[in-house]
Scaffold this active site. Structure first.
Site, mmCIF file in Angstrom:
data_model
loop_
_atom_site.group_PDB
_atom_site.id
_atom_site.type_symbol
_atom_site.label_atom_id
_atom_site.label_comp_id
_atom_site.label_asym_id
_atom_site.label_seq_id
_atom_site.Cartn_x
_atom_site.Cartn_y
_atom_site.Cartn_z
ATOM 1 N N ASP A 196 78.002 18.661 43.893
ATOM 2 C CA ASP A 196 77.861 18.375 45.320
ATOM 3 C C ASP A 196 78.802 17.210 45.654
ATOM 4 O O ASP A 196 78.469 16.056 45.474
ATOM 5 C CB ASP A 196 76.406 18.015 45.635
ATOM 6 C CG ASP A 196 76.182 17.720 47.117
ATOM 7 O OD1 ASP A 196 77.172 17.482 47.828
ATOM 8 O OD2 ASP A 196 75.021 17.710 47.549
ATOM 9 N N PHE A 234 70.174 13.437 46.701
ATOM 10 C CA PHE A 234 70.142 13.776 48.126
ATOM 11 C C PHE A 234 71.119 14.913 48.350
ATOM 12 O O PHE A 234 72.336 14.749 48.209
ATOM 13 C CB PHE A 234 70.516 12.597 49.022
ATOM 14 C CG PHE A 234 70.436 12.962 50.475
ATOM 15 C CD1 PHE A 234 69.218 12.954 51.134
ATOM 16 C CD2 PHE A 234 71.570 13.351 51.171
ATOM 17 C CE1 PHE A 234 69.123 13.329 52.469
ATOM 18 C CE2 PHE A 234 71.484 13.729 52.511
ATOM 19 C CZ PHE A 234 70.260 13.707 53.157
ATOM 20 N N LYS A 265 81.256 17.419 55.382
ATOM 21 C CA LYS A 265 81.551 16.138 56.016
ATOM 22 C C LYS A 265 83.027 15.974 56.347
ATOM 23 O O LYS A 265 83.489 16.426 57.376
ATOM 24 C CB LYS A 265 80.999 14.991 55.171
ATOM 25 C CG LYS A 265 79.462 14.978 55.116
ATOM 26 C CD LYS A 265 78.936 13.697 54.557
ATOM 27 C CE LYS A 265 77.420 13.718 54.402
ATOM 28 N NZ LYS A 265 76.692 13.762 55.678
#
Length: 401
Positions: free
Chosen positions: A226, A141, A255
């Protein structure tokens, strides 16, 4: 109808159904707790998918934002501003890198990394134009843009959004042999999550990240990590790659970098990699804006103390000990994760992940499901041990254990 029901009905009527939220409407928040519109307090065990690593309404971050709001919030990169150089310098130092390319959202950071890897491949490695390939892992993801879903194996994310972007090879996560076999002279990068979040907090086999690092060096391929969910303290280290002593060529951050206050993301790498960009080839109106830099600088200062990484490591050990005791007793099939991050596979006979999440909501605990009967736990790193234990007790009650 209650205030909650009215708010949910209005949202259902006037917003696109791209999410399926739990039936709670948050009004205020502080630390690891949120209060809904009815005045009920709930323990947040999701932390905005790690965007709220430092908790809700963190005073250091709110004060940094408020001070910057009084000065200047946006100039665009058409001009310099007085927070930008410091932000780039401090973030590069935190990562042990040289250069930063700031964006806003995690998906933008991933898109930027794809462009970076391809341009590096053409200008530095010498790959023929239009032939660059990037290797990714199954069950990944990395976001939901058209390019990113093109290399997703999640049919819910992909269906009806084609045609898809070419240039990607998908191999099984954790399989170094498959990755080696997929590499060609036109491979420019390997893009993986050091721990797969959306897949259910999947930790790769021991030695996998080190093997990826060795393989990418051997083949002159960029290793792009990531760390948008796994980074910035979540796993008990600043970066999840550190658990194997690995430093990738490129970090993707987001984030928690914005402290739950503003969206901030970044691609961080060496001058040899990010130096391939020339003015006009990439940009963002809001990327690296003064408000984002002010908040992110405070996040970096907090991480430099090491306090939050230590809390995540110590409370994470406790979390996994407690969850581990549920395995094999009829309610929990498997627990995975690292630090204050766990994927819990519930026995399907007890309910879907959604159903378990709804039952926990009734007990004032907020979690989120993924993939069938799996729930994810990712409380803010500022959570107290007593609060964490209370949340775990509610989980045990829901599971009947």
């Amino acid at each position: 109808m209650s205030t909650t029901d009215n708010a949910i009905a209005s949202a259902e009527a006037h917003s696109a159904h791209n999410y399926h939220p739990l039936p709670v409407v948050v009004a205020t928040a502080d630390g690891a707790w949120v209060t809904d519109v009815e005045g009920r307090r709930h323990l947040d065990m999701l932390a905005g998918y790690s965007a709220l690593n430092f908790g809700h309404n963190n005073r250091r971050l709110i004060d940094a934002a408020r001070a910057q709001l009084e000065r200047v919030t946006l100039t665009s990169r058409a001009f310099h501003h007085d927070r930008f150089a410091d932000f780039c310098t401090r973030l590069a130092e935190l990562c042990g890198m040289e250069m930063v390319l700031p964006m806003n959202t995690g998906a933008e950071a991933v898109e930027t990394a794809v462009k970076t890897a391809r341009k590096w491949g053409y200008r530095v490695k010498g790959v023929p134009d239009g032939m660059a390939k990037i290797i990714v892992a199954s069950d990944n993801f990395h976001g939901r843009t058209t390019t990113v879903i093109s290399f997703s194996t999640d049919q819910e994310a992909r269906a009806d959004f084609g045609p898809y972007t070419p240039g990607f090879e998908i191999v099984p996560y954790g399989d170094l042999t498959a990755m080696r076999d997929a590499m060609t002279e036109n491979t420019v990068a390997v893009l993986i999550e050091p721990i797969q979040g959306e897949a259910g907090v999947v930790v790769p086999p021991p030695g996998y990240l080190a093997g990826v690092r060795e393989l990418t060096r051997e083949r002159n391929v960029l290793f792009v990590a990531d760390e948008i969910q796994s980074g910035l303290g979540r796993t008990g280290k600043t970066f999840a790659c550190e658990h194997e002593g690995v430093v990738p060529d490129v970090y993707l951050l987001g984030k928690a970098l914005g402290g739950g206050v503003v969206p901030v993301s970044a691609v961080v790498s060496s001058a040899a990699v990010l130096g391939v960009f020339r003015p006009g080839e990439h940009g963002s109106t809001f990327g690296g804006n003064p408000l984002a830099c002010a908040v992110a600088l405070e996040v970096i200062a907090m991480l430099n103390s090491g306090e939050y990484q230590q809390r995540a490591a110590e409370l994470g050990d406790h979390l996994h000990r407690e969850l581990g005791m549920l395995v094999g007793r009829g309610a929990v099939r498997e627990v995975r994760g690292r630090g204050l991050w766990a994927g819990v596979d519930i026995e399907p006979a007890l309910g879907t992940g959604r159903e378990i999440s709804e039952r926990l909501l009734e007990r004032r605990v907020l979690v989120k499901d993924t993939h069938g009967s799996t729930i994810r736990l990712a409380p803010p790193l500022v959570i107290g041990k007593e609060d964490l234990d209370w949340g775990l007790e509610q989980l045990r009650e829901v599971l009947g254990d």
